[in-house]
Design an enzyme around this catalytic site. Structure first.
Site, PDB file in Angstrom:
ATOM      1  N   GLY A  70     -42.970  36.529  34.765  1.00 45.33           N
ATOM      2  CA  GLY A  70     -42.204  35.633  35.634  1.00 45.33           C
ATOM      3  C   GLY A  70     -43.039  34.909  36.659  1.00 45.33           C
ATOM      4  O   GLY A  70     -44.183  34.537  36.431  1.00 45.33           O
ATOM      5  N   SER A  71     -42.440  34.745  37.816  1.00 45.89           N
ATOM      6  CA  SER A  71     -42.956  33.871  38.871  1.00 45.89           C
ATOM      7  C   SER A  71     -44.334  34.279  39.373  1.00 45.89           C
ATOM      8  O   SER A  71     -44.716  35.446  39.357  1.00 45.89           O
ATOM      9  CB  SER A  71     -41.972  33.906  40.032  1.00 45.89           C
ATOM     10  OG  SER A  71     -42.584  33.456  41.212  1.00 45.89           O
ATOM     11  N   SER A  72     -45.042  33.281  39.889  1.00 48.05           N
ATOM     12  CA  SER A  72     -46.341  33.513  40.517  1.00 48.05           C
ATOM     13  C   SER A  72     -46.203  34.194  41.872  1.00 48.05           C
ATOM     14  O   SER A  72     -47.192  34.535  42.497  1.00 48.05           O
ATOM     15  CB  SER A  72     -47.075  32.189  40.676  1.00 48.05           C
ATOM     16  OG  SER A  72     -46.301  31.301  41.453  1.00 48.05           O
TER      17      SER A  72
END
Lengths: 143, 429
Positions: A70-72
């Site tokens: 998922g997200s950074s």
């Protein structure tokens, strides 16, 4: 003085990537974990809708998971969880990614990866686990 | 074993100042964790340097509780506080916390706004460009083929690698802030040729041709391949900027996809063989009618009530064409009483939309075009929202989990219809 134990631990060796020693109960998921959007960093709780650990907290646990997705924001979320006092006591993961590596580094929790045997074949939720991130040694006492 | 150049050693030893020393210290710890053997130089860094809510600033109260303290202790994971140098090179700030004008509508206090403004001023004074978007490639930062970058924002990373053929891992806040100072990032993962080859073959058997279909395909693939590289072939068409923006964002949310190849479309996959580069294909994945239906149902798992009170578009930040579409569908109509419409984009695109009159058309209908953030990033939805309608698989993945609301996923038209009627009527055709 160290306490002697009657039961011998199962030992797994790997590559330590964040040094330090921690011993705690294991929380295990073969799934990847989403940091931002998948974890509430103020509670250390998994919040991803369809995750098998949804509603459970990793605070103070030895967290064995497949890897990061998922997200950074992954590293920042685990970093926040350290500031909030609810980070995992130690981390063990098998799939190396930039997110997981950086997240482990800034969480300051002893972390081991690249294991000689599949940790999922040994460690189950609730087992007592001691992680030495400097030496890359994981000791497991079955529940 | 990590090897440093003489310049990197000089930075690590403090010869180039405290900030470079601490930034290198963090990058060395990170590179060793990855097992990297060297650094690459990068002049294109996108992150969220120093930006902080009051809570984070309060964690560093003893160090002044300000931008500088957060940058040193959080961003660089340093044990002391020092001055941050003015950046050289192309450093940009991605999406931030609130719209610079519509922050009240987003539910922020004037104190929170003042804090955000102060951070923005500090960022600007460090010569960091305030693009304030998750789509830097739509706002003036489009790296060239093969360029080494250090980017955050998973949807931008996957676009950067796959569509532009530039090279970045999904960096984090700490590594990008350190890279802005040192112009270094570990030479690992997507910086290396062998890492960029395909793992799985995806054969598409149903037509995938608009952002709705591309979003579902990405969501399906991400969940299966996780962080590995899919090579997609078959019934794919209209693989334009908007479609790939939605596709990549979805694949990076349900999984951790940082790069994909579209056979005959993306620059490193002119033919199937080239995308795999001789590597063994790990698995063959079929995307047909059943998989499409399952994906649609998964995305709508948190939809129960058909009474929609919030419609959010612009995840990832809307391109000008998407705002044009929304304006065309809304022109001369009024939103349902009790249903809000927020469309998120970058400052850059909003300026174009304003000039074309789209912002006013949307406003006249009762909707707002906002910049800098989105509902998931800001964790901001119109007061009292219980049920949202979304045209982004990524936003559908995140927003209900964050806000504890119901959500529907559908086409942009389904969403605009819900904004006008207050009812969700979307279904899979």
């Amino acid at each position: 003085m160290s306490v002697s134990r009657l039961d011998e631990p199962i030992i797994i060796r790997g590559r330590g990537i964040v040094s330090g020693v921690a011993e705690a109960q294991a929380l295990v998921t073969r799934e990847t974990i989403s940091g931002w959007g998948g974890v509430n960093p103020m509670k250390g709780e998994i919040i991803e809708t369809r995750h098998e650990l949804v509603g459970q907290s990793f605070a103070g646990k030895v967290l064995l998971f497949r890897g990061a997705k998922g997200s950074s924001g992954w590293s920042a979320i685990f970093h926040f969880s350290r500031l909030a006092g609810v980070a995992p006591a130690a981390m063990l993961f098998v799939d190396m990614t930039a997110k997981a590596a950086l997240g482990a580094v800034v969480t300051h929790a002893p972390t081991v990866t690249d294991f000689d045997i599949d940790p999922f074949s040994v460690i189950e939720t609730g087992d007592r686990v001691r992680v030495d991130g400097g030496k890359g040694v994981v000791e497991v006492w079955k529940r | 074993m990590l090897r440093l150049t003489s310049e990197e050693e000089a930075m690590a030893s403090g010869a180039h100042g405290k900030a470079a020393e601490k930034a290198m210290d963090l990058l060395i710890r990170y590179a060793n964790a990855l097992g990297a053997e060297r650094f690459v130089e990068t002049n294109n860094v996108a992150g969220v340097p120093g930006s902080a809510h009051q809570w984070l600033k309060d964690q560093y109260k003893d160090d002044g509780g300000d931008y500088r303290a957060v940058f040193c202790k959080f961003d660089l994971d340093a044990d002391e506080v020092f001055d941050i140098p003015v950046m050289t090179g192309n450093a940009c700030h991605l999406q931030g916390g609130m719209d610079p004008e519509l922050w009240r509508e987003q539910g922020y206090s004037s104190e929170a706004f003042a804090n955000a403004q102060s951070d923005e001023n500090n960022t600007a004074s460090l010569n960091i460009r305030n693009l304030k978007t998750c789509t830097p490639y739509l706002a003036g930062n489009e790296p060239k083929f093969g360029e080494h970058c250090a980017w955050m924002e998973s949807s931008a990373v996957v676009y950067c690698n796959s569509v532009l053929g530039a090279r970045t891992n999904t960096e984090g806040r700490e590594s990008t802030s350190a890279a802005m100072i040192t112009h270094r990032i570990p030479d690992w993962g997507f910086h290396r040729d062998e890492f960029r080859l395909g793992d799985h073959l995806v054969e598409v058997d149903v037509p995938v041709n608009d952002i709705f279909e591309w979003g579902m395909l990405g969501y399906y693939i991400g969940e299966i391949v996780q962080e590995e590289i899919p090579v997609i072939d078959g019934a794919i068409s209209n693989a334009g900027l908007i479609e790939l923006k939605h596709f990549g964002a979805a694949a990076a949310s349900s999984g951790g996809v940082e790069m994909y190849h579209l056979v005959g479309v993306t620059p490193e996959a002119p033919v199937r063989e080239k995308a795999f580069g001789g590597k063994t294909i790990k698995s063959r994945i079929r995307y047909g009618a059943d998989e499409r239906k399952k994906t649609y149902d998964n995305l709508n798992i948190r939809g129960k009530s058909t009474d929609v009170d919030y419609v959010m578009l612009g995840c990832p930040h809307a391109a000008i064409e998407q705002i044009e579409t929304a304006a065309r569908l809304l022109d001369g109509n009024k939103l349902n009483d009790g249903t809000a419409l927020w469309i998120f984009t970058s400052r850059y695109v909003r300026a174009q939309a304003q000039a074309k009159g789209y912002v006013d058309v949307i406003k006249k209908a009762g909707g707002l075009v906002m910049t800098d953030t989105c509902s998931a990033i800001a964790q901001s939805i119109p007061k009292g929202t219980k049920v949202a309608a979304l045209d982004s698989a990524k936003q559908t993945h995140y927003l209900p989990a964050f806000m504890g609301i119901e959500a529907w996923f559908g086409t942009t038209e389904d969403c605009i219809n819900a904004a006008l009627s207050g009812k969700w009527q979307g279904e899979l055709s």
